[in-house]
Design a protein around this motif. Structure first.
Motif, PDB file in Angstrom:
ATOM      1  N   GLY A 171      35.009  36.379  54.952  1.00  0.00           N
ATOM      2  CA  GLY A 171      34.846  36.192  53.644  1.00  0.00           C
ATOM      3  C   GLY A 171      34.981  36.276  52.475  1.00  0.00           C
ATOM      4  N   LEU A 172      35.325  37.422  52.129  1.00  0.00           N
ATOM      5  CA  LEU A 172      35.418  38.445  50.518  1.00  0.00           C
ATOM      6  C   LEU A 172      36.654  38.037  50.059  1.00  0.00           C
ATOM      7  CD1 LEU A 172      33.425  39.943  49.075  1.00  0.00           C
ATOM      8  CD2 LEU A 172      34.817  41.831  50.167  1.00  0.00           C
ATOM      9  N   GLY A 198      41.918  40.658  45.536  1.00  0.00           N
ATOM     10  CA  GLY A 198      41.955  41.611  47.183  1.00  0.00           C
ATOM     11  C   GLY A 198      41.259  42.715  46.748  1.00  0.00           C
ATOM     12  N   SER A 199      41.714  44.098  46.222  1.00  0.00           N
ATOM     13  CA  SER A 199      41.019  45.336  45.954  1.00  0.00           C
ATOM     14  C   SER A 199      39.471  45.113  44.784  1.00  0.00           C
ATOM     15  CB  SER A 199      42.283  46.100  45.203  1.00  0.00           C
ATOM     16  OG  SER A 199      43.414  46.353  46.180  1.00  0.00           O
ATOM     17  N   GLN A 246      41.172  33.873  51.599  1.00  0.00           N
ATOM     18  CA  GLN A 246      42.567  34.422  52.000  1.00  0.00           C
ATOM     19  C   GLN A 246      42.867  35.598  53.342  1.00  0.00           C
ATOM     20  OE1 GLN A 246      45.656  33.880  49.541  1.00  0.00           O
ATOM     21  NE2 GLN A 246      46.812  35.730  49.331  1.00  0.00           N
ATOM     22  N   SER A 282      40.371  37.466  59.303  1.00  0.00           N
ATOM     23  CA  SER A 282      40.370  37.266  60.059  1.00  0.00           C
ATOM     24  C   SER A 282      40.008  36.533  61.058  1.00  0.00           C
ATOM     25  CB  SER A 282      40.684  38.864  60.379  1.00  0.00           C
ATOM     26  OG  SER A 282      41.081  39.688  60.125  1.00  0.00           O
ATOM     27  N   THR A 340      43.555  46.878  54.872  1.00  0.00           N
ATOM     28  CA  THR A 340      42.470  46.757  55.555  1.00  0.00           C
ATOM     29  C   THR A 340      41.289  47.052  55.375  1.00  0.00           C
ATOM     30  OG1 THR A 340      43.206  47.029  57.834  1.00  0.00           O
ATOM     31  CG2 THR A 340      43.871  44.966  57.369  1.00  0.00           C
ATOM     32  N   GLU A 341      40.470  46.652  54.724  1.00  0.00           N
ATOM     33  CA  GLU A 341      39.367  47.444  54.741  1.00  0.00           C
ATOM     34  C   GLU A 341      38.830  47.955  53.649  1.00  0.00           C
ATOM     35  OE1 GLU A 341      36.686  47.142  57.353  1.00  0.00           O
ATOM     36  OE2 GLU A 341      37.417  46.666  59.196  1.00  0.00           O
TER      37      GLU A 341
HETATM   38  C1  LIG Z   1      46.081  41.925  58.196  1.00  0.00           C
HETATM   39  C2  LIG Z   1      44.421  41.976  57.111  1.00  0.00           C
HETATM   40  C3  LIG Z   1      43.526  41.497  57.653  1.00  0.00           C
HETATM   41  C4  LIG Z   1      42.550  41.302  56.546  1.00  0.00           C
HETATM   42  N1  LIG Z   1      41.527  40.611  57.521  1.00  0.00           N
HETATM   43  C5  LIG Z   1      40.276  40.336  56.371  1.00  0.00           C
HETATM   44  C6  LIG Z   1      39.041  39.770  56.330  1.00  0.00           C
HETATM   45  O1  LIG Z   1      38.952  39.647  57.438  1.00  0.00           O
HETATM   46  N2  LIG Z   1      38.182  39.522  55.260  1.00  0.00           N
HETATM   47  C7  LIG Z   1      38.656  39.942  53.857  1.00  0.00           C
HETATM   48  O2  LIG Z   1      37.394  39.294  53.119  1.00  0.00           O
HETATM   49  N3  LIG Z   1      39.677  40.483  53.328  1.00  0.00           N
HETATM   50  C8  LIG Z   1      40.489  40.662  54.647  1.00  0.00           C
HETATM   51  N4  LIG Z   1      42.414  40.651  54.547  1.00  0.00           N
HETATM   52  C9  LIG Z   1      42.198  41.497  52.543  1.00  0.00           C
HETATM   53  C10 LIG Z   1      42.347  42.522  52.579  1.00  0.00           C
HETATM   54  O3  LIG Z   1      40.820  43.208  52.470  1.00  0.00           O
HETATM   55  C11 LIG Z   1      42.738  42.857  51.051  1.00  0.00           C
HETATM   56  O4  LIG Z   1      44.811  42.658  51.648  1.00  0.00           O
HETATM   57  C12 LIG Z   1      42.990  43.952  50.480  1.00  0.00           C
HETATM   58  O5  LIG Z   1      41.669  44.510  49.930  1.00  0.00           O
HETATM   59  C13 LIG Z   1      43.895  44.404  49.144  1.00  0.00           C
HETATM   60  O6  LIG Z   1      44.090  43.156  48.548  1.00  0.00           O
HETATM   61  P1  LIG Z   1      45.532  42.315  48.084  1.00  0.00           P
HETATM   62  O7  LIG Z   1      46.243  41.714  49.124  1.00  0.00           O
HETATM   63  O8  LIG Z   1      45.185  41.325  47.022  1.00  0.00           O
HETATM   64  O9  LIG Z   1      46.265  43.098  47.856  1.00  0.00           O
HETATM   65  P2  LIG Z   1      45.986  43.758  45.555  1.00  0.00           P
HETATM   66  O10 LIG Z   1      44.799  44.083  45.317  1.00  0.00           O
HETATM   67  O11 LIG Z   1      46.569  42.628  45.049  1.00  0.00           O
HETATM   68  O12 LIG Z   1      46.630  45.476  45.381  1.00  0.00           O
HETATM   69  C14 LIG Z   1      48.031  45.397  46.088  1.00  0.00           C
HETATM   70  C15 LIG Z   1      48.828  47.306  45.426  1.00  0.00           C
HETATM   71  O13 LIG Z   1      47.542  47.157  44.417  1.00  0.00           O
HETATM   72  C16 LIG Z   1      46.887  48.532  44.580  1.00  0.00           C
HETATM   73  N5  LIG Z   1      45.855  48.607  43.728  1.00  0.00           N
HETATM   74  C17 LIG Z   1      45.478  48.035  43.603  1.00  0.00           C
HETATM   75  N6  LIG Z   1      44.608  48.051  42.572  1.00  0.00           N
HETATM   76  C18 LIG Z   1      44.808  49.643  42.436  1.00  0.00           C
HETATM   77  C19 LIG Z   1      44.582  50.762  41.601  1.00  0.00           C
HETATM   78  N7  LIG Z   1      42.623  49.990  40.948  1.00  0.00           N
HETATM   79  N8  LIG Z   1      44.776  51.415  41.840  1.00  0.00           N
HETATM   80  C20 LIG Z   1      45.500  51.903  42.258  1.00  0.00           C
HETATM   81  N9  LIG Z   1      46.298  50.703  42.966  1.00  0.00           N
HETATM   82  C21 LIG Z   1      45.759  50.088  43.009  1.00  0.00           C
HETATM   83  C22 LIG Z   1      47.144  48.367  46.354  1.00  0.00           C
HETATM   84  O14 LIG Z   1      46.038  49.408  46.978  1.00  0.00           O
HETATM   85  C23 LIG Z   1      47.874  47.255  46.849  1.00  0.00           C
HETATM   86  O15 LIG Z   1      48.997  48.792  46.855  1.00  0.00           O
HETATM   87  C24 LIG Z   1      42.949  41.537  55.083  1.00  0.00           C
HETATM   88  C25 LIG Z   1      44.332  42.023  54.797  1.00  0.00           C
HETATM   89  C26 LIG Z   1      44.787  41.731  55.604  1.00  0.00           C
HETATM   90  C27 LIG Z   1      46.452  42.211  55.099  1.00  0.00           C
END
Ligand SMILES: Cc1cc2nc3c(=O)[nH]c(=O)nc-3n(C[C@H](O)[C@H](O)[C@H](O)COP(=O)(O)OP(=O)(O)OC[C@H]3O[C@@H](n4cnc5c(N)ncnc54)[C@H](O)[C@@H]3O)c2cc1C
Length: 411
Positions: free
Chosen positions: A145-146, A152-153, A176, A179, A386-387
């Motif tokens: 859970g990160l 997210g990013s 959120q 997985s 992911t990752e």
């Molecule tokens: C199927 C699935 C499984 C997952 N499993 C896990 C898990 O087990 N544990 C966990 O902790 N997380 C998990 N995640 C979360 C995943 O790590 C995040 O979805 C990911 O880090 C992106 O975050 P976000 O969805 O909030 O997108 P956002 O961070 O909101 O990004 C939205 C868009 O903006 C872009 N963006 C953001 N910042 C920048 C930047 N500086 N420069 C250029 N583009 C940028 C992104 O690349 C993306 O295209 C999972 C996600 C999915 C879809």
């Protein structure tokens, strides 16, 4: 194309024989569930308890046979077999079993998000004594859970907080996309423990082990994706969750480094998974192109189809060479932070493009449930996010490049 060598090949062959003899029969007994999502998922979007039990059974059988922990440290019953073989095994599983039959084979190798892994070397002695035997034998399953609704990013927007209370910590916040959380026995939850350090982006995040039976923990809902009626990702909440300091994993305020240790392994596994699926899709496309006829000849004889196949093969060769080079450098003890980003970016993109072209070669059949190409396509597409998203990989490659930290020498 090159393949694994010598002893590695024996391990891969053994892994395949084990899956064929021990894992596929479990999966076949639940064939209808694995093929029909209305049986696979319940009303609440969680997978059926029968599927969860089958997955546990698969993990436990893999642990007994020595495959589940083979990439873990020796103290967890593992053999520390290294990153090159780690990549090769992931690729080989997804190549051999493809999109239709990898549901249970996926679980025969422990993954850092859910099972034993070197990150657990950083847990307290008490915690290791308490959970490692049952984690290493496949009985327990965790989740990672990160990510959060607003983080997210950008992990520096994390809101989950853990505050010290004597020899305990009180955790509040939410996670959120976690997985496997709907079936997890525990969560590895990352929380801000030093807001000062955190606001300066110097650390301040700590990792905690939280059993899903702990008062204050709740699985709020299951995230459904791609039109599915259920899902494996969950939204979690933590309200005054009280955990002892012995359930902290790693040093206080250094949790982010711990998360990245696992994520780097995950990136190579995802590269193997997507490239394996791309190879599986290619096998199908080659077979189909030889038998499907149009304009008086097999479509394999049309130049455009040949070009799709040739382009795909070039991408596969480049992706595999890159992944194996990165993994070999990691085995040599070199820092492969940038290479792992490059591999994740290139392999997931290449795999998606290859699978997409294989769908096109199949014409309308490319979308039919029967070919299951769509399942490979979805998995590869998800791996763009992911990752660490592919945009974040570009960002970190460029940052390291501009700081003169990119070493493109071969392993
Ligand atoms: C199927 C699935 C499984 C997952 N499993 C896990 C898990 O087990 N544990 C966990 O902790 N997380 C998990 N995640 C979360 C995943 O790590 C995040 O979805 C990911 O880090 C992106 O975050 P976000 O969805 O909030 O997108 P956002 O961070 O909101 O990004 C939205 C868009 O903006 C872009 N963006 C953001 N910042 C920048 C930047 N500086 N420069 C250029 N583009 C940028 C992104 O690349 C993306 O295209 C999972 C996600 C999915 C879809």
């Amino acid at each position: 194309m090159f393949d694994s060598r010598g002893d590695d090949q024996q391990i891969v062959d053994g892994l395949h024989a084990f899956i064929d003899q021990e894992i596929l029969p479990i999966q076949n007994r639940l064939k209808s569930h694995f093929e029909d999502q209305r049986l696979y998922y319940g009303e609440d979007g969680r997978e059926s308890p029968l599927v969860t039990a089958a997955r546990r059974d698969a993990r436990q059988k893999a642990a007994q046979a020595g495959f589940y922990t083979m990439f873990c440290p020796e103290q967890f019953g593992g053999a520390n077999l290294g990153m090159r073989l780690w990549y090769v095994c992931w690729e080989s599983i997804f190549h051999r079993y493809g999109a239709p039959t990898t549901q249970l084979p996926y679980f025969v190798l422990s993954h850092f998000t859910s099972g034993p892994h070197e990150v657990w070397e950083h847990a307290s002695e008490e915690l290791r004594a308490e959970i490692m035997p049952r984690l290493s034998n496949g009985e327990l399953q965790g989740c990672f859970g990160l990510s959060e609704p607003d983080a997210g990013s950008d992990s520096w927007m994390m809101r989950t907080r853990a505050v010290r209370d004597g020899d305990h910590w009180i955790i509040n916040g939410s996670k959120q996309w976690t997985s496997w959380s709907p079936t997890a026995d525990f969560v590895m939850v990352y929380a801000v423990t030093d807001p000062g350090m955190f606001s300066q982006k110097r650390g301040g995040i700590t990792c905690f082990y939280v059993p899903t039976t702990t008062p204050g923990y709740r699985l709020e809902s299951v995230v459904k994706m791609f039109g599915h009626v259920g899902g494996e990702e969950g939204i979690l909440s933590f309200t005054d969750v009280r955990v002892p300091d012995t359930w902290r994993v790693g040093d206080v305020d250094r949790g982010f480094d711990l998360a990245m240790l696992g994520v780097r392994h995950g990136r190579l596994a995802n590269a193997g998974r997507t490239i394996g699926l791309a190879r599986w899709a290619m096998d199908k496309a080659i077979d189909y192109a030889k038998v499907r006829r149009a304009f008086g000849k097999a479509i394999a004889e049309h130049q455009t189809i040949q070009n799709y196949l040739a382009e795909n093969t070039a991408k596969l060769y480049a992706a595999r060479a890159m992944a194996v080079d990165c993994a070999t450098k990691a085995d040599e003890g070199r820092n492969v932070r940038t290479e792992a980003s490059i591999v994740k970016l290139f392999c997931t993109r290449a795999a998606f493009e290859i699978i997409d072209a294989c769908m096109q070669i199949h014409g309308g059949m490319g979308f039919a449930n029967e070919t299951r190409l769509y399942a490979a396509w979805i998995q590869a597409r998800q791996c763009f996010v992911t990752e660490g998203t592919n945009e974040i990989q570009l960002r970190s490659i460029a940052q390291n490049l501009l700081k003169g930290r990119v070493d493109l020498s071969f392993a």
